[in-house]
Enzyme design. Sequence first.
Site, PDB file in Angstrom:
ATOM      1  CG  ASP A   7       0.101  38.560 -25.346  1.00 32.98           C
ATOM      2  OD1 ASP A   7      -0.352  39.587 -24.800  1.00 32.98           O
ATOM      3  OD2 ASP A   7       0.237  37.485 -24.750  1.00 32.98           O
ATOM      4  CB  SER A   8       3.499  40.415 -22.743  1.00 36.09           C
ATOM      5  OG  SER A   8       2.423  39.722 -22.127  1.00 36.09           O
ATOM      6  CB  CYS A  70      -0.579  42.731 -24.847  1.00 38.66           C
ATOM      7  SG  CYS A  70       0.147  43.031 -23.218  1.00 38.66           S
ATOM      8  CD  GLU A 150       3.407  33.156 -20.625  1.00 39.05           C
ATOM      9  OE1 GLU A 150       4.310  32.440 -21.097  1.00 39.05           O
ATOM     10  OE2 GLU A 150       2.757  33.969 -21.327  1.00 39.05           O
ATOM     11  CB  CYS A 179      -5.145  39.578 -19.003  1.00 40.70           C
ATOM     12  SG  CYS A 179      -3.526  38.839 -19.326  1.00 40.70           S
ATOM     13  CG  HIS A 181      -1.597  35.411 -20.496  1.00 48.83           C
ATOM     14  ND1 HIS A 181      -1.186  36.579 -21.077  1.00 48.83           N
ATOM     15  CD2 HIS A 181      -0.499  34.606 -20.442  1.00 48.83           C
ATOM     16  CE1 HIS A 181       0.106  36.487 -21.367  1.00 48.83           C
ATOM     17  NE2 HIS A 181       0.546  35.305 -20.994  1.00 48.83           N
TER      18      HIS A 181
END
Length: 253
Positions: A7-8, A70, A150, A179, A181
């Site tokens: 993932d990013s 991602c 994040e 996403c 996240h």
Amino acid sequence: MRAGVFDSGVGGLTVVKSLLEHGLFDEIIYFGDTARVPYGPKDKNTIIRYSLEAQEFFKNFDVDILITACNSVSAHAIEELRSNASFPVIGVIEPGVLALQNRGLDPKSQILVIGTQATIGSGKYQKLLREHGYNNILAKATPLFVPIVEEEIFEGPVLEATLQHYFDSLHPDAIILGCTHFPLIQDAIADYFNNEAVLIHSGEAIVEHLQKELGIKARKKTPSLKLFASENPEKLKKIAAHWLRDAFKTNEL
């Protein structure tokens, strides 16, 4: 069986959690490109370059399968990754749409797809949804959710204001969390819509896909997890402890 998950940033841990809970692999190697998060605002060529560089990392571990946790990578670089790999490469977009279809929603239901600019701008979710008979689609870029996660903001006024900013006056029947996240704030999203919308979580969608399409079955032993980050690995480890609740053996190298 060893799986690589890429993932990013930290969002792919939501996919890792589902994989661990279902025990589909003996070992999971996770790499978060935290030095270059987010990928969402990047152009296609940059996303492809970053993704291929990450793929090189996994060649050090002899993985049997690579999961691109991602959506931006799945939208723009999945074919390049597959052509450069000697092992299966699985994205998150198609499993997400199939998971929605498996919920048995009326084709007239309004489907809200949320994700980064790169994911929404690619039109991949919209195209696949239409191919599966869903035409009442609202695709909305919600990029602020990525830095919020994040920064470990999982509740409170900042998150509430952002939810209001993006979702004011919307009443979807289902929401695809486009996403990885976003499952970290899925409780807040569900609460905003009074728990009336069906939420599709990439992690559970991937598990369904691996079980049904690839025939991967649960292992008896507890999986192990190794965490890697291109920057600030301690932050990744901290969020992993929060999200995974220390339920599994983790090693951060």
